[in-house]
Design a protein around this motif. Structure first.
Motif, short mmCIF file in Angstrom:
data_model
loop_
_atom_site.label_atom_id
_atom_site.label_comp_id
_atom_site.label_asym_id
_atom_site.label_seq_id
_atom_site.Cartn_x
_atom_site.Cartn_y
_atom_site.Cartn_z
N ASN A 77 -31.49 -35.42 16.17
CA ASN A 77 -30.47 -36.47 16.16
C ASN A 77 -29.08 -35.98 16.57
O ASN A 77 -28.13 -36.77 16.61
CB ASN A 77 -30.40 -37.12 14.77
CG ASN A 77 -31.62 -37.99 14.51
OD1 ASN A 77 -32.33 -38.36 15.43
ND2 ASN A 77 -31.86 -38.30 13.24
N ASN A 78 -28.96 -34.68 16.85
CA ASN A 78 -27.69 -34.18 17.36
C ASN A 78 -27.52 -34.51 18.83
O ASN A 78 -26.41 -34.41 19.37
CB ASN A 78 -27.58 -32.67 17.14
CG ASN A 78 -27.43 -32.32 15.67
OD1 ASN A 78 -26.82 -33.06 14.91
ND2 ASN A 78 -28.01 -31.19 15.27
N PRO A 91 -28.15 -41.45 18.88
CA PRO A 91 -29.11 -40.35 19.14
C PRO A 91 -30.25 -40.81 20.05
O PRO A 91 -30.60 -41.99 20.09
CB PRO A 91 -29.61 -39.99 17.74
CG PRO A 91 -29.45 -41.24 16.94
CD PRO A 91 -28.23 -41.92 17.47
N THR A 142 -27.05 -37.03 21.61
CA THR A 142 -26.58 -38.42 21.65
C THR A 142 -26.18 -38.81 23.07
O THR A 142 -25.96 -37.96 23.94
CB THR A 142 -25.37 -38.62 20.72
OG1 THR A 142 -24.29 -37.79 21.16
CG2 THR A 142 -25.73 -38.30 19.28
#
Length: 294
Positions: free
Chosen positions: A232-233, A244, A235
């Motif tokens: 989810n880092n 994300p 984006t």
């Protein structure tokens, strides 16, 4: 001797009669003269009163006219004329009616005041006509401005609508989306525990409106609990927010139809349920499809 006395007495009597006649005529002429003088004084008093009334009327006209003016320069001139009229009225009040010369001079002064008042009225009428013309021109200019503004607004709205249509028309579309689950060997599998790769095949439709060049497809897979799969880092920008994504793929777009594939190497524990795969290009959602893992 007696004749002589008689003659003298006759002469004396005639003289007395003549003197009496002359005295009567003198008193009559004096009375007529006094009557003429009185009549002249009445006329001169009437003329003085008439002149005073005319001055009063002019003063009232100046006052009324003063209330209608909003021009500073003309107001200053009117103030001087009003002061002048007040001084002349005071002088007329203190002038004897028998002073015909000064009465005549004061009448000339009144004529001068009337002439000045007529000039000021003409000036104000001229200014009013000019102001009326300017107001009409300003109204016309405002109407033209409003019309132009409305035209510009209409053109701006039309431009925005056209821009929106162009933007919509230039958005790419992903069709024929096929989602396949693969094992570590790259072979198709239907077993959840053996799923190591999720492959999404899709077709980008032909679009000559869209800008050609290098583009990136962002794949966003959400689990049954709506959490985004993957790191989810990672984006990308969507509707002014960073969100994300699961995986991405860069490709060259030429405007023609293009078949593409994007994969995600599973790096987390998957659970049974309905998943959703969404494809984004140029900040727009171009396609999506749900699939189930068991």
């Amino acid at each position: 001797m007696n004749n002589k006395n008689t003659i003298l007495l006759a002469i004396a009597a005639v003289a007395i009669i003549v003197m009496a006649i002359l005295l009567v005529n003198s008193k009559k002429k004096q009375k007529e003269a006094e009557e003429n003088i009185a009549a002249m004084e009445d006329v001169m008093n009437y003329e003085k009163e008439k002149l005073a009334d005319e001055y009063t009327n002019v003063a009232d006209e100046l006052n009324d006219f003063h209330l209608q003016i909003n021009n500073d320069s003309i107001l200053r001139l009117l103030d001087k004329e009003q002061q002048r009229v007040q001084l002349l009225m005071e002088e007329l009040k203190n002038t004897k009616a028998t002073n015909a010369k000064r009465i005549a001079e004061l009448r000339k002064e009144l004529a001068s005041v009337r002439s000045a008042l007529t000039y000021y009225v003409a000036q104000v009428d001229s200014l009013n006509r000019v102001n009326g013309k300017l107001l009409a021109e300003n109204k016309e200019v405002r109407e033209l401005y409003e019309t132009a503004s409305q035209t510009v607004q209409a053109l701006s709205t039309e431009k925005e609508e056209l821009t929106e249509k162009v933007n919509i028309a230039s958005q790419l579309e992903a069709r024929n989306i096929v989602i396949t689950t693969l094992n570590e060997s790259g072979k198709s599998t239907t077993k959840l525990k053996k799923t190591a790769i999720i492959r999404v095949a899709y077709t980008i439709g032909k679009n000559i409106t869209a800008k050609s060049g290098e583009k990136t497809t962002y794949l966003r897979i959400t689990a049954p609990d709506h959490a985004v799969c993957g790191n989810n880092n990672n984006t990308f920008l969507f509707e002014n927010s960073e969100i994300p994504y699961t995986s991405k793929r860069t490709f060259e777009f030429t405007g023609e139809e293009k078949d593409l594939t994007i994969v995600w190497n599973v790096n987390q524990t998957l659970t049974e349920g309905i998943y959703k795969a969404e494809l984004f290009i140029d900040g727009h959602l171009v396609g999506g499809k749900s699939f189930e893992l068991r």
